[in-house]
Scaffold this motif. Structure first.
Motif, mmCIF file in Angstrom:
data_model
loop_
_atom_site.group_PDB
_atom_site.id
_atom_site.type_symbol
_atom_site.label_atom_id
_atom_site.label_comp_id
_atom_site.label_asym_id
_atom_site.label_seq_id
_atom_site.Cartn_x
_atom_site.Cartn_y
_atom_site.Cartn_z
ATOM 1 N N ASN A 1 50.137 12.890 -4.596
ATOM 2 C CA ASN A 1 51.388 13.003 -3.843
ATOM 3 C C ASN A 1 51.556 14.379 -3.211
ATOM 4 O O ASN A 1 52.028 14.505 -2.080
ATOM 5 N N ASN A 2 51.175 15.428 -3.913
ATOM 6 C CA ASN A 2 51.290 16.782 -3.402
ATOM 7 C C ASN A 2 50.430 16.979 -2.147
ATOM 8 O O ASN A 2 50.817 17.704 -1.233
ATOM 9 N N ALA A 3 49.282 16.335 -2.097
ATOM 10 C CA ALA A 3 48.393 16.459 -0.930
ATOM 11 C C ALA A 3 49.083 15.949 0.332
ATOM 12 O O ALA A 3 48.928 16.535 1.412
ATOM 13 N N PHE A 4 49.845 14.869 0.207
ATOM 14 C CA PHE A 4 50.539 14.314 1.377
ATOM 15 C C PHE A 4 51.646 15.238 1.869
ATOM 16 O O PHE A 4 51.973 15.248 3.049
ATOM 17 N N THR A 5 52.228 16.040 0.978
ATOM 18 C CA THR A 5 53.286 16.963 1.404
ATOM 19 C C THR A 5 52.729 18.103 2.243
ATOM 20 O O THR A 5 53.480 18.769 2.951
ATOM 21 N N LYS A 6 51.419 18.342 2.181
ATOM 22 C CA LYS A 6 50.787 19.423 2.952
ATOM 23 C C LYS A 6 50.452 19.009 4.392
ATOM 24 O O LYS A 6 50.064 19.840 5.196
ATOM 25 N N LEU A 7 50.594 17.719 4.700
ATOM 26 C CA LEU A 7 50.324 17.247 6.063
ATOM 27 C C LEU A 7 51.382 17.790 7.021
ATOM 28 O O LEU A 7 52.527 18.024 6.620
ATOM 29 N N PRO A 8 51.001 17.955 8.280
ATOM 30 C CA PRO A 8 52.021 18.353 9.260
ATOM 31 C C PRO A 8 53.178 17.351 9.266
ATOM 32 O O PRO A 8 52.969 16.148 9.071
ATOM 33 N N ALA A 9 54.372 17.836 9.479
ATOM 34 C CA ALA A 9 55.577 16.990 9.460
ATOM 35 C C ALA A 9 55.412 15.787 10.380
ATOM 36 O O ALA A 9 54.959 15.915 11.513
ATOM 37 N N GLY A 10 55.752 14.624 9.871
ATOM 38 C CA GLY A 10 55.733 13.400 10.656
ATOM 39 C C GLY A 10 54.382 12.695 10.737
ATOM 40 O O GLY A 10 54.299 11.596 11.284
ATOM 41 N N THR A 11 53.321 13.291 10.190
ATOM 42 C CA THR A 11 51.981 12.693 10.291
ATOM 43 C C THR A 11 51.932 11.339 9.592
ATOM 44 O O THR A 11 51.539 10.337 10.196
ATOM 45 N N LEU A 12 52.311 11.304 8.335
ATOM 46 C CA LEU A 12 52.250 10.050 7.573
ATOM 47 C C LEU A 12 53.229 9.017 8.137
ATOM 48 O O LEU A 12 52.881 7.849 8.253
ATOM 49 N N GLU A 13 54.407 9.466 8.491
ATOM 50 C CA GLU A 13 55.403 8.547 9.056
ATOM 51 C C GLU A 13 54.880 7.932 10.355
ATOM 52 O O GLU A 13 55.036 6.736 10.601
ATOM 53 N N GLY A 14 54.261 8.751 11.202
ATOM 54 C CA GLY A 14 53.703 8.254 12.460
ATOM 55 C C GLY A 14 52.590 7.246 12.233
ATOM 56 O O GLY A 14 52.528 6.207 12.898
ATOM 57 N N LEU A 15 51.700 7.536 11.283
ATOM 58 C CA LEU A 15 50.609 6.614 10.958
ATOM 59 C C LEU A 15 51.142 5.322 10.359
ATOM 60 O O LEU A 15 50.608 4.242 10.616
ATOM 61 N N SER A 16 52.196 5.424 9.561
ATOM 62 C CA SER A 16 52.761 4.238 8.910
ATOM 63 C C SER A 16 53.340 3.246 9.911
ATOM 64 O O SER A 16 53.429 2.054 9.631
ATOM 65 N N LYS A 17 53.723 3.739 11.098
ATOM 66 C CA LYS A 17 54.259 2.853 12.139
ATOM 67 C C LYS A 17 53.161 2.039 12.811
ATOM 68 O O LYS A 17 53.448 1.061 13.485
ATOM 69 N N ASP A 18 51.902 2.462 12.629
ATOM 70 C CA ASP A 18 50.763 1.744 13.217
ATOM 71 C C ASP A 18 49.756 1.437 12.107
ATOM 72 O O ASP A 18 48.867 2.249 11.819
ATOM 73 N N PRO A 19 49.899 0.259 11.451
ATOM 74 C CA PRO A 19 49.030 -0.073 10.322
ATOM 75 C C PRO A 19 47.531 -0.008 10.641
ATOM 76 O O PRO A 19 46.741 0.348 9.769
ATOM 77 N N ALA A 20 47.127 -0.289 11.874
ATOM 78 C CA ALA A 20 45.702 -0.221 12.234
ATOM 79 C C ALA A 20 45.197 1.223 12.178
ATOM 80 O O ALA A 20 44.114 1.489 11.649
ATOM 81 N N LYS A 21 45.980 2.180 12.691
ATOM 82 C CA LYS A 21 45.594 3.600 12.636
ATOM 83 C C LYS A 21 45.612 4.101 11.194
ATOM 84 O O LYS A 21 44.742 4.855 10.778
ATOM 85 N N LEU A 22 46.634 3.671 10.453
ATOM 86 C CA LEU A 22 46.735 4.071 9.047
ATOM 87 C C LEU A 22 45.546 3.543 8.260
ATOM 88 O O LEU A 22 44.961 4.255 7.444
ATOM 89 N N SER A 23 45.147 2.313 8.541
ATOM 90 C CA SER A 23 43.997 1.709 7.867
ATOM 91 C C SER A 23 42.721 2.498 8.156
ATOM 92 O O SER A 23 41.955 2.816 7.245
ATOM 93 N N ALA A 24 42.505 2.830 9.429
ATOM 94 C CA ALA A 24 41.316 3.610 9.808
ATOM 95 C C ALA A 24 41.316 4.971 9.110
ATOM 96 O O ALA A 24 40.286 5.444 8.635
ATOM 97 N N PHE A 25 42.484 5.586 9.038
ATOM 98 C CA PHE A 25 42.651 6.877 8.380
ATOM 99 C C PHE A 25 42.308 6.788 6.887
ATOM 100 O O PHE A 25 41.572 7.605 6.344
#
Length: 195
Positions: free
Chosen positions: A91-115
């Protein structure tokens, strides 16, 4: 009369002796049966009972990764087939991502899957398997992710296992061997961002 009292006393003693031995035999039988029933139950508890997707979900320190795998639809992939090794960011690793990165990927399941596929390797690689691969590779090893990317393993300057993806992003393994029925989850301290 004395003879009658003597016979009664002997009979009472004999009855007491037989009753005492009978309960001692029951107690001995119970003691012998107890270990036999506990051994299989404890062995069953030690055996992995869940697939790697559920094992990931069961550890609170990896709830963000588990939610991301579910959002991407990869949890269903990871429930079937395998074996797989998930190098899951904590969980701590995800907090180090630039703001909005995970939220943006979550809106596009195909991009999130590739990631996320860049964190999953075909095969089961627990700590002992990784050490063996590093020993055979003289301190270096390469695994292939489920989407065909190379994931290089080496020993970091901190003497921990370091993963580096094809984009040059690195993470250190912080947890080993969360064993599932179809693979293993190893925790990492950073997210392996793609190119």
């Amino acid at each position: 009369m004395r003879k009658f009292l003597f016979i009664a006393a002997v009979a009472t003693s004999a009855l007491y002796f037989v009753t005492g031995n009978a309960s001692a035999q029951v107690a001995d039988t119970t003691k012998k049966a107890t270990p036999a029933t506990t051994t299989p139950a404890s062995a069953a508890a030690a055996a992995p009972a869940d697939d790697v997707a559920r094992v990931l979900l069961s550890n609170a320190d990896y709830s963000t990764a588990a939610a991301a795998f579910k959002t991407a639809g990869l949890d269903t992939v990871l429930k079937a087939g395998g074996p797989y090794t998930i190098f899951a960011p904590n969980n701590n690793a995800f907090t180090k991502l630039p703001a909005g990165t995970l939220e943006g990927l979550s809106k596009d399941p195909a991009k999130l899957s590739a990631f996320l596929k860049g964190h999953v390797v075909n095969g089961k690689y627990g700590k002992a398997d990784i050490i063996k691969a590093l020993t055979e590779g003289k301190g270096k090893a390469t695994f292939t992710t489920i989407d065909g990317q190379a994931l290089a393993l080496s020993v970091s300057p901190n003497k921990t296992l370091q993963l580096t993806n094809s984009a040059g992003n690195s993470a250190e393994v912080s947890l080993y061997d969360l064993i599932g029925t179809n693979g293993v989850v190893n925790g990492i301290n950073a997210v392996l961002l793609p190119k």
